[in-house]
Design a protein around this motif. Structure first.
Motif, PDB file in Angstrom:
ATOM      1  N   GLN A  61       0.522  -0.974  -0.090  1.00  0.00           N
ATOM      2  CA  GLN A  61       0.263  -0.155  -0.022  1.00  0.00           C
ATOM      3  C   GLN A  61       0.811   0.945  -0.070  1.00  0.00           C
ATOM      4  O   GLN A  61       0.800   2.413  -0.090  1.00  0.00           O
ATOM      5  CB  GLN A  61      -1.039   0.472   1.106  1.00  0.00           C
ATOM      6  N   ALA A  62       1.637   1.619   0.830  1.00  0.00           N
ATOM      7  CA  ALA A  62       2.737   2.424   0.945  1.00  0.00           C
ATOM      8  C   ALA A  62       3.365   2.117  -0.480  1.00  0.00           C
ATOM      9  O   ALA A  62       3.302   4.021  -1.284  1.00  0.00           O
ATOM     10  CB  ALA A  62       3.909   2.606   1.722  1.00  0.00           C
ATOM     11  N   TYR A  63       3.713   1.769  -1.753  1.00  0.00           N
ATOM     12  CA  TYR A  63       4.349   1.758  -2.371  1.00  0.00           C
ATOM     13  C   TYR A  63       3.718   2.351  -3.631  1.00  0.00           C
ATOM     14  O   TYR A  63       3.873   3.070  -4.527  1.00  0.00           O
ATOM     15  CB  TYR A  63       4.977   0.655  -2.881  1.00  0.00           C
ATOM     16  N   HIS A  64       2.225   1.601  -3.574  1.00  0.00           N
ATOM     17  CA  HIS A  64       1.097   2.129  -4.276  1.00  0.00           C
ATOM     18  C   HIS A  64       1.030   3.474  -4.274  1.00  0.00           C
ATOM     19  O   HIS A  64       0.866   4.728  -5.183  1.00  0.00           O
ATOM     20  CB  HIS A  64       0.019   1.405  -4.061  1.00  0.00           C
ATOM     21  N   GLU A  65       0.922   4.305  -2.808  1.00  0.00           N
ATOM     22  CA  GLU A  65       0.230   5.743  -2.518  1.00  0.00           C
ATOM     23  C   GLU A  65       1.667   6.183  -2.858  1.00  0.00           C
ATOM     24  O   GLU A  65       1.326   7.541  -3.060  1.00  0.00           O
ATOM     25  CB  GLU A  65       0.798   5.499  -1.052  1.00  0.00           C
ATOM     26  N   ARG A  66       2.852   5.722  -3.007  1.00  0.00           N
ATOM     27  CA  ARG A  66       4.132   6.953  -3.242  1.00  0.00           C
ATOM     28  C   ARG A  66       4.456   7.146  -4.716  1.00  0.00           C
ATOM     29  O   ARG A  66       4.507   7.756  -5.038  1.00  0.00           O
ATOM     30  CB  ARG A  66       5.464   6.242  -2.535  1.00  0.00           C
ATOM     31  N   SER A  67       3.676   6.023  -5.507  1.00  0.00           N
ATOM     32  CA  SER A  67       4.426   6.219  -6.874  1.00  0.00           C
ATOM     33  C   SER A  67       3.545   6.673  -7.250  1.00  0.00           C
ATOM     34  O   SER A  67       3.346   7.580  -8.409  1.00  0.00           O
ATOM     35  CB  SER A  67       3.881   4.563  -7.749  1.00  0.00           C
ATOM     36  N   PHE A  68       1.945   6.921  -6.760  1.00  0.00           N
ATOM     37  CA  PHE A  68       1.299   7.249  -7.845  1.00  0.00           C
ATOM     38  C   PHE A  68       1.022   9.503  -7.445  1.00  0.00           C
ATOM     39  O   PHE A  68       1.071   9.725  -7.593  1.00  0.00           O
ATOM     40  CB  PHE A  68      -0.639   7.180  -6.278  1.00  0.00           C
ATOM     41  N   ILE A  69       1.952   9.263  -5.958  1.00  0.00           N
ATOM     42  CA  ILE A  69       1.940  10.207  -5.497  1.00  0.00           C
ATOM     43  C   ILE A  69       2.823  11.248  -5.989  1.00  0.00           C
ATOM     44  O   ILE A  69       3.063  12.131  -6.718  1.00  0.00           O
ATOM     45  CB  ILE A  69       2.501  11.664  -4.353  1.00  0.00           C
ATOM     46  N   LEU A  70       4.158  10.437  -6.452  1.00  0.00           N
ATOM     47  CA  LEU A  70       5.370  10.890  -7.711  1.00  0.00           C
ATOM     48  C   LEU A  70       4.644  10.915  -8.996  1.00  0.00           C
ATOM     49  O   LEU A  70       5.453  12.003  -9.913  1.00  0.00           O
ATOM     50  CB  LEU A  70       6.492   9.128  -7.543  1.00  0.00           C
ATOM     51  N   ALA A  71       4.335  10.546  -9.393  1.00  0.00           N
ATOM     52  CA  ALA A  71       3.216  10.659 -10.804  1.00  0.00           C
ATOM     53  C   ALA A  71       2.490  10.993 -11.070  1.00  0.00           C
ATOM     54  O   ALA A  71       2.474  13.219 -11.513  1.00  0.00           O
ATOM     55  CB  ALA A  71       2.347   9.286 -10.920  1.00  0.00           C
ATOM     56  N   VAL A  74       1.587  -2.557 -10.237  1.00  0.00           N
ATOM     57  CA  VAL A  74       1.160  -1.937  -8.480  1.00  0.00           C
ATOM     58  C   VAL A  74       1.739  -0.750  -9.065  1.00  0.00           C
ATOM     59  O   VAL A  74       0.580   0.385  -8.435  1.00  0.00           O
ATOM     60  CB  VAL A  74       1.796  -2.182  -6.967  1.00  0.00           C
ATOM     61  N   ALA A  75       3.170   0.835  -9.441  1.00  0.00           N
ATOM     62  CA  ALA A  75       3.532   1.198  -9.757  1.00  0.00           C
ATOM     63  C   ALA A  75       3.062   1.287 -11.163  1.00  0.00           C
ATOM     64  O   ALA A  75       2.541   2.750 -11.382  1.00  0.00           O
ATOM     65  CB  ALA A  75       4.849   0.780 -10.096  1.00  0.00           C
ATOM     66  N   SER A  76       2.386   0.890 -11.962  1.00  0.00           N
ATOM     67  CA  SER A  76       2.079   1.215 -13.425  1.00  0.00           C
ATOM     68  C   SER A  76       1.190   2.011 -12.962  1.00  0.00           C
ATOM     69  O   SER A  76       0.626   2.791 -13.764  1.00  0.00           O
ATOM     70  CB  SER A  76       1.821   0.235 -14.067  1.00  0.00           C
ATOM     71  N   ARG A  77      -0.037   0.578 -11.757  1.00  0.00           N
ATOM     72  CA  ARG A  77      -1.558   1.829 -11.881  1.00  0.00           C
ATOM     73  C   ARG A  77      -1.472   2.578 -11.465  1.00  0.00           C
ATOM     74  O   ARG A  77      -2.455   3.604 -11.374  1.00  0.00           O
ATOM     75  CB  ARG A  77      -2.347  -0.393 -11.638  1.00  0.00           C
ATOM     76  N   ALA A  78      -0.564   2.735 -10.104  1.00  0.00           N
ATOM     77  CA  ALA A  78      -0.661   3.705  -9.333  1.00  0.00           C
ATOM     78  C   ALA A  78      -0.068   5.566  -9.803  1.00  0.00           C
ATOM     79  O   ALA A  78      -0.589   6.508  -9.868  1.00  0.00           O
ATOM     80  CB  ALA A  78       0.013   3.726  -7.969  1.00  0.00           C
ATOM     81  N   ALA A  79       0.595   5.138 -10.853  1.00  0.00           N
ATOM     82  CA  ALA A  79       1.197   6.014 -11.525  1.00  0.00           C
ATOM     83  C   ALA A  79       0.592   6.235 -12.981  1.00  0.00           C
ATOM     84  O   ALA A  79      -0.009   7.498 -12.905  1.00  0.00           O
ATOM     85  CB  ALA A  79       2.995   5.974 -12.173  1.00  0.00           C
ATOM     86  N   GLY A  80      -0.936   5.895 -13.155  1.00  0.00           N
ATOM     87  CA  GLY A  80      -1.589   5.737 -13.613  1.00  0.00           C
ATOM     88  C   GLY A  80      -2.701   6.656 -13.378  1.00  0.00           C
ATOM     89  O   GLY A  80      -3.107   7.973 -13.882  1.00  0.00           O
ATOM     90  N   LEU A  81      -3.218   7.024 -12.621  1.00  0.00           N
ATOM     91  CA  LEU A  81      -3.536   7.348 -10.950  1.00  0.00           C
ATOM     92  C   LEU A  81      -3.474   8.545 -10.945  1.00  0.00           C
ATOM     93  O   LEU A  81      -3.883   9.217 -10.698  1.00  0.00           O
ATOM     94  CB  LEU A  81      -4.390   6.687  -9.784  1.00  0.00           C
ATOM     95  N   GLY A  82      -2.111   8.703 -10.957  1.00  0.00           N
ATOM     96  CA  GLY A  82      -1.813   9.852 -10.458  1.00  0.00           C
ATOM     97  C   GLY A  82      -1.217  10.698 -12.006  1.00  0.00           C
ATOM     98  O   GLY A  82      -1.398  11.874 -11.494  1.00  0.00           O
ATOM     99  N   ARG A  83      -0.915  10.034 -12.805  1.00  0.00           N
ATOM    100  CA  ARG A  83      -0.903  11.257 -14.136  1.00  0.00           C
ATOM    101  C   ARG A  83      -2.555  11.614 -14.472  1.00  0.00           C
ATOM    102  O   ARG A  83      -3.442  12.632 -15.171  1.00  0.00           O
ATOM    103  CB  ARG A  83      -0.659  10.846 -15.203  1.00  0.00           C
ATOM    104  N   ALA A  84      -3.662  10.867 -13.770  1.00  0.00           N
ATOM    105  CA  ALA A  84      -5.223  11.605 -13.959  1.00  0.00           C
ATOM    106  C   ALA A  84      -6.014  12.597 -13.135  1.00  0.00           C
ATOM    107  O   ALA A  84      -6.523  13.237 -13.423  1.00  0.00           O
ATOM    108  CB  ALA A  84      -5.366  10.304 -14.326  1.00  0.00           C
ATOM    109  N   VAL A  85      -4.818  12.381 -11.617  1.00  0.00           N
ATOM    110  CA  VAL A  85      -5.572  13.877 -10.828  1.00  0.00           C
ATOM    111  C   VAL A  85      -5.270  15.193 -11.291  1.00  0.00           C
ATOM    112  O   VAL A  85      -4.880  15.373 -11.671  1.00  0.00           O
ATOM    113  CB  VAL A  85      -5.400  13.042  -9.639  1.00  0.00           C
ATOM    114  N   SER A  86      -6.331  15.428 -11.072  1.00  0.00           N
ATOM    115  CA  SER A  86      -6.854  17.085 -11.437  1.00  0.00           C
ATOM    116  C   SER A  86      -5.639  17.896 -10.237  1.00  0.00           C
ATOM    117  O   SER A  86      -5.899  18.066  -8.900  1.00  0.00           O
ATOM    118  CB  SER A  86      -8.492  17.871 -10.531  1.00  0.00           C
ATOM    119  N   CYS A  87      -4.588  18.964 -10.577  1.00  0.00           N
ATOM    120  CA  CYS A  87      -3.708  19.018  -9.862  1.00  0.00           C
ATOM    121  C   CYS A  87      -4.185  20.248  -8.850  1.00  0.00           C
ATOM    122  O   CYS A  87      -4.115  20.394  -7.399  1.00  0.00           O
ATOM    123  CB  CYS A  87      -2.909  19.996 -10.740  1.00  0.00           C
TER     124      CYS A  87
END
Length: 303
Positions: free
Chosen positions: A45-55, A95-108
């Protein structure tokens, strides 16, 4: 102050508490709810979250350089923990790819993302100011020291041994900004090696680690190995010797040596070999572990 990197975790707010436009609520909900079944543990979960926020940071420029680098180091460390725990490389990558995709889609402009950013800045700003950290591997660990001094010291080091001889390998220098890949050995008796070399998988020839079982890889056959010889040898300063050692030899490697170690899989071994004139070789085992995360943390500079 020593902080265990594995204890650091990004806490995301509950998106259900915020009104969000478009698909942002769904994206943030997925960050918390849609981690793959095989990755339902705190580290994944931590890896998923960190990958998301980095993206999200790449898209929205949420953090300054020190926090971004600290967060990246922590993401690398959690990746290493997952791999050593037995997760397949493809699973961790998914896990990283899925999280990164969500990170790229989120509104700033999303308020939940802004709140999360504030929490991360607080947590990782404190982490980035830590002077010393230990990055554990399976059996050994990298210890990082971001102090500077008037004498050469270990800024990043791992301990090992061959027989009764203590051996240390890492980055030595006056400060985190001025280091050289170095191995220090304290052999007993009069016999001394005439050369030292670093042996590891050649990642350009073999893109994947060799023979991974139970969360641990093996050294590949000779044809798939990369060898880097030490450039020079000197008497080791007292500050680099192991506890209780009065003398030793320091072998300095080219700067590329540690960079090559950081390219290895966290589950992989590498060796330091000392060559003697009677054709014998003393082989010293080390672990790649979270060398990438350790060097990233050291790269934050002196405290």
């Amino acid at each position: 102050m020593t902080i265990s990197v594995s204890r650091l975790r990004v806490s995301f707010v509950n998106p259900a508490r915020h009104r969000m436009k478009g698909g942002t609520a769904l994206c943030l909900a997925l960050v918390l709810a849609c981690v793959p079944a095989q990755a339902q543990d705190a580290t994944a979960q931590a890896y998923h979250e960190r990958s998301f926020i980095l993206a999200a940071n790449t898209k929205c420029r949420l953090f300054d350089a020190p926090v971004e680098q600290a967060l990246g180091a922590a993401a690398l460390q959690t990746r290493g923990v997952l791999l050593r725990a037995g997760h397949e490389t493809a699973q961790v990558g998914a896990v990283a790819s899925r999280a990164a995709g969500l990170g790229r889609a989120v509104s700033c402009a999303d308020p939940a993302l802004q709140e999360t950013t504030g929490r991360i800045v607080h947590a990782f700003s404190r982490w980035s100011r830590a002077a010393r950290l230990e990055f554990p591997a399976r059996h050994q660990s990298w210890r990082v020291d971001r102090f500077a001094g008037s004498k050469t010291g270990w800024r990043m080091v791992q301990d090992s041994a061959v027989g009764t001889a203590a051996v240390r390998f890492g980055l030595a220098g006056l400060s985190p900004e001025e280091t050289s890949p170095t191995v220090v050995v304290s052999f007993r008796g009069k016999s001394r090696p005439y050369a030292a070399r670093l042996v590891m998988r050649d990642v350009d020839l073999l893109p994947r680690p060799h023979a991974v079982t139970a969360g641990q890889a093996q050294m590949p056959p000779f044809s798939g190995r990369k060898i880097i010889f030490a450039a020079r040898q000197t008497d080791a300063p007292d500050t680099l010797l192991g506890e209780g050692k009065r003398r030793g030899e320091a072998w300095e490697f080219p700067q590329e040596a540690m960079m090559q170690v950081t390219r290895l899989d966290p589950r992989e071994p590498f060796w330091i070999e000392f060559l003697f004139r009677d054709d014998s070789v003393a082989r010293v085992p080390f672990e790649a572990g979270d060398a990438g995360a350790a060097t990233a943390f050291l790269g934050l500079g002196r405290v």
